[in-house]
Each structure stands twice: as structure tokens, then as C-alpha cells.
Scaffold this active site. Structure first.
Site, PDB file in Angstrom:
ATOM      1  N   PRO A 148       1.772   1.067  10.021  1.00 16.06           N
ATOM      2  CA  PRO A 148       1.232   2.709  10.060  1.00 16.06           C
ATOM      3  C   PRO A 148       0.612   2.700   8.490  1.00 16.06           C
ATOM      4  CG  PRO A 148       3.217   2.482  11.315  1.00 16.06           C
ATOM      5  CD  PRO A 148       2.232   1.695  10.679  1.00 16.06           C
ATOM      6  N   SER A 230      10.949  11.399   1.807  1.00 10.36           N
ATOM      7  CA  SER A 230      11.174  11.468   0.930  1.00 10.36           C
ATOM      8  C   SER A 230      11.697  12.463   0.228  1.00 10.36           C
ATOM      9  CB  SER A 230       9.114  12.079   0.669  1.00 10.36           C
ATOM     10  OG  SER A 230       8.723  12.479  -0.501  1.00 10.36           O
ATOM     11  N   TYR A 467      16.614   7.435 -12.154  1.00 11.17           N
ATOM     12  CA  TYR A 467      15.079   7.145 -11.357  1.00 11.17           C
ATOM     13  C   TYR A 467      14.936   6.469 -13.078  1.00 11.17           C
ATOM     14  CZ  TYR A 467       9.937   7.730 -10.401  1.00 11.17           C
ATOM     15  OH  TYR A 467       9.138   7.000 -10.021  1.00 11.17           O
TER      16      TYR A 467
END
Length: 548
Positions: A148, A230, A467
Site C-alpha cells: 500500500p 502517526s 526524537y
């Protein structure tokens, strides 16, 4: 999307010579000897689709050719010159190159070098749920794997299946509608190929917003948000995308899953959670129903300085646990603050060393003023120094620009990549040090000492994400050089009690560490689910679950 980099080519900005010089002096960065190849110079091996497989894919599209026309298309797929592709079953070189891998730094370095071994054998563009089902049935019958493809923004190898046979990129761009809005329940149903900016525009016309703004916002799609769990930059206020989802429709080779009769249910395990984060390994999401919010009347972003990352993290924890919780809540460590990757416009406001934090408040003017005042009192008590609104507004203005900066760094011969994790608050300090140490030690010992930066950008009552951004000279060979450092960082994440991914996903890059995280029994459960939904093993093989 730029085929060899990020985003809109018109927005690409060369790195200033002063910065390039700094990289040379501090990190030993040297411009690559050979420039990236041009798109027209790239060659792609002939499609491995058989005429029968091509014909079956063409028949799956009601608008597609059949009979002799379909056979001609199949000949074109096999490499015969002068034969046009079916409009929605494309085997031309450019379509295949533009659907090759994702947007991690290793992905970009490979495509810039003209390496197309992972190019799909065709790009298929269905326009309805039933067409997706038909494509999956055709692929299962002819042993063709299916990947996908939404915005193509994966950074964890999620678009490079591990298969020796042919595979297609199932591009969902034609499934791009806002299907329905329920203003009473405050929900919206959207198709998976709808890109985030268009979704926001359509919802905004009816007075609503998703409030979901990840760094990939300009190019990512609704289906990709759901498939990868997400998390957006305003997650403190609006939540993660998987928390927004209340309903899903999924096409599988074995049929359709319709999930979500109510916001919450005690009717057994929640199968919505099985699909969220599955990265196309269990099925293809064809519609998503999400909770939406009224468009905020007021938005205020501001900057704060803390004397250290440790002090700043404590302040963020206080807001996350005891409130008031801002809509946006971020904290850069000393290195990221110094370099200004978090917010170049705010660095001038920092009169001394420290860590920059960005706070954002959205809602009605009264709500914003109340939460802002109460949060400021907490932050001052926690050792924060108010810098005004300029740093926050500057961050908000440029918050989607970092991937363009990475392209500019690659252009001058630097290596720049990111990785992320999350854990509970008590483990944050040890996890932070473990990952920084693993990256610094591995790269320095290999002769390319790095600059390692970090920020907290997603907070919860019980924990937060970390992060990391890494900049160094490109080692030789560059991909193996980085792989050693990334593997060391992944090992450190697992050893320190972190999760292998907070919002980038698993893909193929993180799969082996994900298996360690959930254990052998957990992986056996996932294999059993995949075997039931995808008995032929065609759905994104090797992603999330090891291929058969």
C-alpha cells in the site's frame, strides 16, 4: 513529491556556505565526488508481471481494457516497446521510480545513486473499496505482493517488501474523498489517499479540524496516519492519530473488515487496534472515521528557556501529569538548541546556554488565556524563563521545513538522519544517555564523530517520546556505516526499556527489534493473524512480520 528528496522541489533551499564550512571544520564533512543521477538517467529492470497477472489487474479496474487491449498492456509490462500501459496499471519507468522505497536517508542515498532494485513491477491505482478487493484477489491468485502506498513518506523501510517475486505499489491517491461529516457526534469519514492538507481544507469548510500536524503533514495521507500510528506536533492537545480513530474499513485478500460501531466497547478485544499500526501487513485501509474538533479561534505559541534538558523535562512532566496541558509541548536539548534545528528564529532570543521549549495553546480566546496563564506559573516555578512569543511563532512558521534541510545536508556531503523512541518518565534520563552514547561511540570509532541532538515532542501522564537527529560526515561505505550506528542505537533502546518506535513505525528496519520487544509468543500471535487475513502472504511481506 521530489523523486530523490523531500517535498516540493520549488521549496528546496541550498545550505548556506557558512553552515557548509562549519560542517567541514567540525565534522569533517566533504562534498560527494559524484552528484546525484538525474531521473532520466535511471534505468529500471523490466516488469516481472506475467501477461496473465497484468490482465487480471487490468480486469480489476472497471475502466480498464480487457481482451486484446489488456493483452497488449501485458506485453508492454513485459518490456515490449511502443505499447501504452493501462491508465491505472502503470509499468513505465518514471512511475516505478517514484514509488521506489520511502524517504529515510538510506532510501534517498540509494535512489540518488540510481539504485532501483526495490522498484515495484507496476503501480496500480484503484478508485474504490471494491477495486482494492479485486486487486488483492488478483494478486493472491498470481503470487504478486502488494505494498500500500499513500504519501510515500515511510522512513523505516515500510515500502520495500522482502520478496523475490514481483510486487506492485498500490497507490491509493484516487481514494481521496471526505465521505461524510457528522457534526452532532463530531466525527468525519475520510478515504485513505486523502493528503493531510486537503483533509484539513475540506474539514475547515465545515468548521472542523483534525488537529493532526506531523512533520510529514504536507505529503502524508489519512491512511498512512492510521497504518503507522502517526503522532502530530499538537499531540498534547489533540492526541495521537490512533486515539482519534473510531472506525475503519479494511480490504483483505479474505474479504472486508468493518470496524467501529461505537466510540468504545466491551464487546471483546478491539479489532481497530489490530489494524492501527499494521502498516499494510494485515490489509488495506479504505476508509477511516475519526473524531474532529472545532477550528480553534485562537492560537498562541511561545518560547521558554530552561538551564538544562533535565530541568526542562521535569517541567514538561509537571504539565503532563498535573496540568494545565498545552496543545503543543516541546523541549530541545542543549545541542539541538545550540544548532537551532528546533527553531532557528528563536535562537537569537537565548541570551545564555540552555534548552529551548516551545509551548502552544489553541482554543477559544478565554480558554487560551486561562491555560496560558496557569502554565506560565508552573513553568516559572519549575525554573523556566519566558522568552515571549517570537520563538514560538517562528517554530510554527517553519515546523515542516526540517526534511528540506536534510536534503541540503546530503547535497554538501553530510549524513543526516533521525530516530525516535518513548518510555516512562522514570526511564527518560537513562534512555536519553544510552541512545546518545551508542550513536556517538559507534560513529566516532568509525571515524565520523557525530553531532547528536534530541527533543521531547510528545508527552503523556506516564511518559514521553525522545526524537534524535544525527549529523555526521558520510562514512565509507555510507549505508553499512550508518547501519552499524542505527543497530547500536536500537540495541540501546531495547536494553534501556524504550519502545523501538513511538510514531515512525516498524517497517523492515525495526522489525527484528520489535520482535524482541513483544517476545516470541507475541510474534507468533501476529503471524497467526496474518496467516488468516493473508494466507498467500502477499501483503507487504517482511514488513512488521517476517516473511514466510
Amino acid at each position: 513529491m521530489l523523486w530523490s528528496g523531500w517535498g516540493d522541489p520549488a521549496k528546496a533551499t541550498p545550505l548556506p556556505e557558512s553552515v557548509a564550512g562549519l560542517l567541514r571544520d567540525l565534522l569533517g564533512v566533504r562534498r560527494a565526488e559524484l552528484p546525484p543521477v538525474a531521473l532520466e538517467e535511471i534505468t529500471v529492470a523490466g516488469s516481472r508481471l506475467t501477461p496473465a497477472a497484468y490482465e487480471a489487474l487490468a480486469r480489476a479496474m472497471p475502466t480498464g481494457p480487457t481482451g486484446a487491449a489488456g493483452a497488449a498492456g501485458a506485453a508492454g509490462a513485459a518490456g515490449e516497446e511502443g505499447v501504452a500501459d493501462h491508465p491505472y496499471v502503470r509499468t513505465d519507468d518514471e512511475s516505478r521510480v517514484r514509488h521506489t522505497r520511502g524517504k529515510s536517508t538510506p532510501d534517498l542515498l540509494r535512489i540518488r545513486a540510481g539504485e532501483t532494485a526495490d522498484a515495484p513491477d507496476a503501480v496500480v491505482l484503484p478508485g474504490t473499496h471494491d477495486e482494492v478487493l479485486a486487486v488483492l484477489r488478483a494478486c493472491a491468485e498470481h503470487a504478486v505482493a502488494v505494498v500500500p502506498f499513500g504519501g510515500g513518506t515511510s522512513v523505516v523501510g515500510g515500502l520495500a517488501p522482502q520478496t523475490t517475486g514481483p510486487f506492485i505499489a498500490l497507490d491509493l491517491r484516487r481514494l481521496d474523498r471526505l465521505v461524510a461529516v457528522d457534526p452532532v457526534s463530531r466525527t468525519a469519514t475520510l478515504q485513505p489517499g486523502l493528503r493531510a492538507p486537503r483533509a484539513e481544507a475540506l474539514l475547515g469548510e465545515q468548521g472542523f479540524t483534525l488537529g493532526h500536524f506531523p512533520q510529514s503533514f504536507e505529503w502524508a495521507t489519512i491512511g498512512g496516519f492510521a497504518a503507522a500510528r502517526s503522532s502530530g506536533q499538537a499531540s498534547a492537545g489533540y492526541g495521537r492519530f490512533d486515539e482519534m480513530v473510531v472506525g475503519l474499513t479494511v480490504a483483505t485478500p479474505e474479504g472486508t473488515l468493518d470496524l467501529g460501531r461505537a466510540p468504545k466497547s466491551a464487546a471483546g478485544p478491539d479489532l481497530r487496534q489490530l489494524v492501527l499500526g499494521s502498516e499494510g501487513a494485515f490489509g488495506v485501509i479504505t476508509s477511516v472515521t475519526v473524531g474532529v474538533h472545532p477550528v480553534p479561534a485562537a492560537k498562541v505559541y511561545e518560547g521558554w528557556r530552561f538551564p538544562s534538558f533535565e530541568v526542562g523535562a521535569v517541567a514538561l512532566r509537571r504539565l503532563a501529569q498535573d496540568g494545565p496541558l498545552p496543545t503543543v509541548l516541546r523541549l530541545s536539548d542543549e545541542a539541538e538548541t545550540m544548532i537551532g534545528l528546533a527553531d532557528p528564529g528563536a535562537i537569537g532570543a537565548l541570551e545564555s546556554a540552555g534548552c529551548l521549549s516551545i509551548m502552544g495553546f489553541e482554543g477559544t480566546p478565554a480558554e487560551v488565556a486561562d491555560r496560558q496563564a496557569k502554565a506560565q506559573a508552573v513553568l516559572r516555578q519549575a525554573g523556566g524563563e519566558f522568552l515571549g512569543t517570537e520563538p514560538g511563532e517562528s517554530w510554527a512558521h517553519g515546523r515542516f521545513n526540517a526534511p528540506y534541510l536534510r536534503d541540503a545536508l546530503l547535497d554538501v556531503g553530510a549524513f543526516a538522519e533521525t530516530l525516535e523512541t518513548a518510555t516512562f518518565w522514570a526511564r527518560i534520563p537513562a534512555l536519553y544517555e544510552a541512545v546518545r552514547s551508542a550513536l556517538t561511540t559507534t560513529l566516532a570509532e568509525a571515524g565520523t564523530p557525530p553531532l547528536v541532538m534530541c527533543h521531547i515532542s510528545h508527552v503523556y501522564r506516564t511518559g514521553a517520546s525522545l526524537y534524535f537527529t544525527v549529523v555526521a560526515a558520510q562514512g565509507d561505505p555510507v549505508l553499512e556505516h550508518w547501519a552499524a550506528a542505527k543497530n547500536a542505537a536500537n540495541d540501546a533502546i531495547i536494553a534501556a526499556g524504550g519502545t523501538i518506535s513511538h510514531h515512525h513505525g516498524v517497517g523492515t528496519d525495526h522489525r527484528d527489534w520489535y520482535a524482541r520487544e513483544i517476545g516470541p509468543l507475541g510474534m507468533d500471535i501476529l503471524r497467526a493473524i496474518k496467516d488468516r487475513l493473508d494466507p498467500a502472504g502477499i501483503l507487504n511481506p517482511g514488513v512488521l512480520v517476517p516473511a514466510k
